[in-house]
Design an enzyme around this catalytic site. Structure first.
Site, PDB file in Angstrom:
ATOM      1  N   GLY A 153       0.841  -1.196   0.000  1.00 36.81           N
ATOM      2  CA  GLY A 153       0.000   0.000   0.000  1.00 36.81           C
ATOM      3  C   GLY A 153       0.872   1.241   0.000  1.00 36.81           C
ATOM      4  O   GLY A 153       2.032   1.200  -0.404  1.00 36.81           O
ATOM      5  N   ILE A 155       2.400   2.865   2.410  1.00 32.74           N
ATOM      6  CA  ILE A 155       3.640   2.786   3.195  1.00 32.74           C
ATOM      7  C   ILE A 155       4.570   1.718   2.622  1.00 32.74           C
ATOM      8  O   ILE A 155       5.777   1.944   2.488  1.00 32.74           O
ATOM      9  CB  ILE A 155       3.308   2.524   4.683  1.00 32.74           C
ATOM     10  N   SER A 174       0.365  -9.701  -0.935  1.00 31.90           N
ATOM     11  CA  SER A 174      -0.807  -9.013  -0.378  1.00 31.90           C
ATOM     12  C   SER A 174      -2.010  -9.822  -0.843  1.00 31.90           C
ATOM     13  O   SER A 174      -1.847 -10.785  -1.601  1.00 31.90           O
ATOM     14  CB  SER A 174      -0.877  -7.560  -0.856  1.00 31.90           C
ATOM     15  N   ILE A 230       6.305  -2.726  11.323  1.00 30.78           N
ATOM     16  CA  ILE A 230       5.941  -1.332  11.641  1.00 30.78           C
ATOM     17  C   ILE A 230       4.428  -1.142  11.452  1.00 30.78           C
ATOM     18  O   ILE A 230       3.965  -0.001  11.398  1.00 30.78           O
ATOM     19  CB  ILE A 230       6.707  -0.309  10.766  1.00 30.78           C
ATOM     20  N   ARG A 232       1.020  -3.504  12.609  1.00 30.59           N
ATOM     21  CA  ARG A 232       0.269  -3.780  13.826  1.00 30.59           C
ATOM     22  C   ARG A 232       0.763  -5.081  14.425  1.00 30.59           C
ATOM     23  O   ARG A 232       1.014  -6.045  13.703  1.00 30.59           O
ATOM     24  CB  ARG A 232      -1.237  -3.894  13.522  1.00 30.59           C
ATOM     25  N   ASP A 256       8.234  -2.333  16.017  1.00 35.60           N
ATOM     26  CA  ASP A 256       7.720  -1.054  16.525  1.00 35.60           C
ATOM     27  C   ASP A 256       6.349  -1.249  17.166  1.00 35.60           C
ATOM     28  O   ASP A 256       5.847  -0.355  17.833  1.00 35.60           O
ATOM     29  CB  ASP A 256       7.612  -0.041  15.371  1.00 35.60           C
ATOM     30  N   GLU A 261      -0.182  -3.461  23.261  1.00 36.09           N
ATOM     31  CA  GLU A 261       0.559  -2.236  23.641  1.00 36.09           C
ATOM     32  C   GLU A 261      -0.134  -1.530  24.800  1.00 36.09           C
ATOM     33  O   GLU A 261      -1.365  -1.532  24.850  1.00 36.09           O
ATOM     34  CB  GLU A 261       0.637  -1.310  22.422  1.00 36.09           C
ATOM     35  N   HIS A 279       6.263   1.947  19.554  1.00 38.16           N
ATOM     36  CA  HIS A 279       5.310   2.434  18.544  1.00 38.16           C
ATOM     37  C   HIS A 279       5.573   3.910  18.196  1.00 38.16           C
ATOM     38  O   HIS A 279       4.733   4.784  18.462  1.00 38.16           O
ATOM     39  CB  HIS A 279       3.861   2.242  19.023  1.00 38.16           C
TER      40      HIS A 279
HETATM   41  C1  8YV Z   1      -0.325   6.781  15.256  1.00 33.63           C
HETATM   42  C2  8YV Z   1      -0.278   4.720  13.931  1.00 33.63           C
HETATM   43  O1  8YV Z   1       0.302   7.977  15.309  1.00 33.63           O
HETATM   44  O2  8YV Z   1      -1.137   6.023  12.184  1.00 33.63           O
HETATM   45  C3  8YV Z   1      -1.203   4.970  12.807  1.00 33.63           C
HETATM   46  O3  8YV Z   1      -2.022   4.086  12.517  1.00 33.63           O
HETATM   47  O4  8YV Z   1      -0.169   3.646  14.391  1.00 33.63           O
HETATM   48  C4  8YV Z   1       0.517   5.837  14.470  1.00 33.63           C
HETATM   49  O5  8YV Z   1       1.029   6.560  13.403  1.00 33.63           O
HETATM   50  C5  8YV Z   1      -0.568   6.470  16.650  1.00 33.63           C
HETATM   51  O6  8YV Z   1      -1.031   5.189  16.797  1.00 33.63           O
HETATM   52  C6  8YV Z   1      -1.601   7.462  17.170  1.00 33.63           C
HETATM   53  O7  8YV Z   1      -2.459   6.886  18.041  1.00 33.63           O
END
Ligand code: 8YV
Length: 313
Positions: A153, A155, A174, A230, A232, A256, A261, A279
């Site tokens: 996607g 990112i 994907s 990076i 979830r 990350d 969390e 994170h």
């Molecule tokens: C958030 C993130 O800034 O954008 C997201 O989905 O995980 C982070 O960039 C953070 O989780 C804010 O709550």
């Protein structure tokens, strides 16, 4: 009259000040009895701000019957009840794109760190071990290696692009091939993991991707492969990852994000082949300011035109 806004979670100071100029803001986190507060006052609110990590679940939305717009700080939608928002015609704004660069930079920071043992070498120096004569162990070369992306996607594409500077070969997995992605698509995640030196998780969270990176995928990645996440924590079977790292069935991991969390399993603390971040992939002054700006603009545009600037639905 200013629209009544419920603020779920803190935002940067300047943004909170700006919101207060235009909206009648209530700081939800100050309520000792949130459910009682919502039962008494929930129907007052037409707008809600939240953060990706907090979201807005079915119970919160049910307690806000007059809600017309949600503006979320972040790109992740896994904690937002989008089905309910869609059904009730609630607009949902979020902050895509502005964080791509910093999240991709963090993916590479983790990849370089765990591969070249940067954090471990830093600990070695701080422990005063350098003068003792035992050399620091050799690390793993990054340049010219194979990058397996899970997710292509917004990112994922930026991470793949970063790899050009390291002469890496890229393939990706994907659910469906991504349009215009100039890399080979691998329909089997296990096959991608077998091929890759680095497996990078850059896909959305939520039930559809839960534990996609299983024990079998980690074994396919193998003792010379590294996992970077990076996205979830839920995308990776964390218990299986801890086993694979402790038994050195994979070479290492850069993380990350975690399943629960801010609780990071203590089993990871003693391992030198894992780099742990709280994170922070999007957490730079520049990117957080751009995200906050978009949270504000999404609301402003909704109240001016009836549509948010960046819609999640
Ligand atoms: C958030 C993130 O800034 O954008 C997201 O989905 O995980 C982070 O960039 C953070 O989780 C804010 O709550």
């Amino acid at each position: 009259m200013k629209p009544r806004l419920l603020q779920h979670g803190r935002l940067p100071d300047a943004t909170e000040a700006r919101l207060a100029e235009h909206y009648d803001v209530h700081p939800f986190w100050t309520e000792a009895d949130p459910a009682g507060f919502l039962a008494r006052r929930g129907s007052e609110f037409v707008a809600l701000t939240t953060r990706a990590a907090l979201g807005a679940d079915a119970a919160l939305l049910a307690a806000l019957p007059s809600l017309r717009v949600i503006s979320s700080f972040g790109v992740g939608l896994d904690k937002l009840d989008l089905d309910t928002a869609r059904r009730r015609g609630i607009a949902v704004g979020y902050t895509p794109d502005v964080l791509n660069d910093c999240v991709a930079d963090t993916a590479f920071a983790l990849l370089l760190d765990v591969s070249r043992k940067v954090s471990a070498a830093d600990r070695f120096v701080r422990r005063g071990e350098w003068p003792k004569g035992q050399p620091f162990p050799l690390a793993t070369r990054v340049s010219g290696k194979r990058l397996g992306m899970i997710g292509m996607g917004r990112i994922g594409r930026v991470i793949a692009h970063r790899s050009v500077g390291f002469d890496m070969e890229v393939r990706y997995h994907s659910r469906n091939p991504a349009e215009d992605a100039p890399y080979p698509y691998e329909p089997s995640l296990e096959a991608l993991a077998r091929w890759a030196d680095y497996l990078v998780v850059a896909t959305a969270g939520g039930p559809a991707t839960r534990h996609l990176v299983s024990a079998a995928v980690l074994d396919a990645l193998g003792p010379r492969g590294f996992l970077i996440n990076i996205a979830r924590g839920t995308v990776v079977d964390e218990a299986a990852l801890i086993d694979a790292l402790s038994q050195q069935r994979i070479a290492g991991a850069g993380l990350d994000v975690f399943e629960d969390e801010p609780n990071v399993p203590e089993a990871l603390f003693g391992l030198d082949n894992v780099v742990l971040l709280p994170h922070i992939a999007s957490a730079t002054h520049e990117t957080r300011q751009a995200m906050a700006e978009l949270v504000f603009e999404n609301l402003q545009q909704f109240f001016a035109t009836g549509a948010v600037k960046k819609s999640a639905i």
